[in-house]
Design a protein around this motif. Structure first.
Motif, PDB file in Angstrom:
ATOM      1  N   LEU A 167       0.831  -1.199   0.000  1.00  0.00           N
ATOM      2  CA  LEU A 167       0.000   0.000   0.000  1.00  0.00           C
ATOM      3  C   LEU A 167       0.863   1.246   0.000  1.00  0.00           C
ATOM      4  N   ALA A 168       1.973   1.221   0.731  1.00  0.00           N
ATOM      5  CA  ALA A 168       2.874   2.369   0.762  1.00  0.00           C
ATOM      6  C   ALA A 168       3.466   2.642  -0.619  1.00  0.00           C
ATOM      7  N   GLU A 169       3.546   1.603  -1.450  1.00  0.00           N
ATOM      8  CA  GLU A 169       3.998   1.758  -2.826  1.00  0.00           C
ATOM      9  C   GLU A 169       2.849   2.138  -3.756  1.00  0.00           C
ATOM     10  N   ARG A 170       1.665   2.378  -3.171  1.00  0.00           N
ATOM     11  CA  ARG A 170       0.448   2.766  -3.900  1.00  0.00           C
ATOM     12  C   ARG A 170       0.029   1.669  -4.878  1.00  0.00           C
ATOM     13  N   ALA A 171       0.157   0.423  -4.419  1.00  0.00           N
ATOM     14  CA  ALA A 171      -0.274  -0.736  -5.202  1.00  0.00           C
ATOM     15  C   ALA A 171      -1.261  -1.536  -4.361  1.00  0.00           C
ATOM     16  N   ASN A 172      -2.546  -1.333  -4.590  1.00  0.00           N
ATOM     17  CA  ASN A 172      -3.568  -2.004  -3.801  1.00  0.00           C
ATOM     18  C   ASN A 172      -3.503  -3.514  -4.005  1.00  0.00           C
ATOM     19  N   GLN A 173      -3.883  -4.259  -2.964  1.00  0.00           N
ATOM     20  CA  GLN A 173      -3.807  -5.719  -2.988  1.00  0.00           C
ATOM     21  C   GLN A 173      -5.093  -6.324  -2.453  1.00  0.00           C
ATOM     22  N   LEU A 174      -5.336  -7.571  -2.846  1.00  0.00           N
ATOM     23  CA  LEU A 174      -6.418  -8.363  -2.284  1.00  0.00           C
ATOM     24  C   LEU A 174      -5.827  -9.438  -1.374  1.00  0.00           C
ATOM     25  N   PHE A 175      -6.565  -9.798  -0.341  1.00  0.00           N
ATOM     26  CA  PHE A 175      -6.210 -10.951   0.472  1.00  0.00           C
ATOM     27  C   PHE A 175      -6.931 -12.170  -0.083  1.00  0.00           C
ATOM     28  N   ALA A 176      -6.173 -13.198  -0.390  1.00  0.00           N
ATOM     29  CA  ALA A 176      -6.746 -14.485  -0.783  1.00  0.00           C
ATOM     30  C   ALA A 176      -6.597 -15.432   0.399  1.00  0.00           C
ATOM     31  N   LEU A 177      -7.700 -15.841   0.991  1.00  0.00           N
ATOM     32  CA  LEU A 177      -7.677 -16.719   2.160  1.00  0.00           C
ATOM     33  C   LEU A 177      -8.177 -18.105   1.772  1.00  0.00           C
ATOM     34  N   ARG A 178      -7.463 -19.117   2.247  1.00  0.00           N
ATOM     35  CA  ARG A 178      -7.787 -20.497   1.884  1.00  0.00           C
ATOM     36  C   ARG A 178      -7.686 -21.382   3.121  1.00  0.00           C
TER      37      ARG A 178
END
Length: 210
Positions: A167-178
């Motif tokens: 996020l600090a790199e301004r690259a949003n992410q998703l959490f994939a939970l399994r």
């Protein structure tokens, strides 16, 4: 003097084009990128119309059009986005944990915070959590997301730390939970966001505000 004037004239559309490229290609374009794109384009139009070479006007109309196309595209994405559903964060947390700890619960799902600050889940429709943008009260949706992952995943600490770094790199992410097949424990990993990759910039908390 003429050489300096020519260099200055050429620099205007180059800077306008560079700013437009940053809008389109940079993960998490900023307000400064937009101001630069429109500002240099407007300056080029003014110079080209009153004292500069004729090619400057169409060049800067082109950069203006590309900047407008970028923002119109963002607006259309916002218009056609999934509906916003308000939900109590306490209710959401309990519903999620109950579903994921049940023997017949989901095996995997995705969750993330949209660029406009709402939680979105994929794969939990059978657990009563719809695939839409959820507004969990006035608090920080990203904080709530990290808390949910922390309560559920055994490897949450490392994954959340990596999430904040991205996020600090301004690259949003998703959490994939399994859910584990043998031990039945949940694990998390990050997935890059497809499409608009800008993280939410105006979080009510200082940890996730950019």
């Amino acid at each position: 003097m003429d050489a300096l004037a020519t260099a200055g004239t050429v620099a205007i559309p180059v800077l306008a084009a560079w700013s437009v490229l940053r809008l389109w290609l940079r993960p998490g374009a900023t307000l400064g990128d937009a101001v630069s794109a429109y500002g240099w384009s407007a300056l080029g139009l003014a110079v080209g119309r009153f004292s500069g070479p004729g090619w400057l006007v169409p060049a800067c109309w082109t950069t203006t059009g590309l900047a407008l196309a970028y923002h119109l595209g963002r607006l259309l994405l916002w218009i056609v986005a999934k509906p916003i559903v308000p939900i109590d964060p306490v209710v959401l947390r309990q519903r999620l944990l109950d579903a994921c700890r049940a023997e017949t619960g989901p095996e995997a799902f995705l969750v993330g915070v949209s660029p406009d600050g709402y939680l979105t889940f994929w794969g939990l429709e059978t657990a009563g959590i719809p695939r839409c943008r959820l507004r969990p009260g006035p608090g920080c949706a990203t904080c709530l997301l990290e808390e949910l992952v922390g309560e559920l995943a055994v490897d949450a600490a490392d994954v959340v730390a990596e999430y904040r770094a991205r996020l600090a790199e301004r690259a949003n992410q998703l959490f994939a939970l399994r859910r584990g097949v043998i031990d039945n424990r949940w694990k998390a990993e990050l997935r890059p966001v497809k499409g608009a990759r800008t993280p939410f910039e105006h979080s009510p908390c200082t940890v996730h505000r950019f």
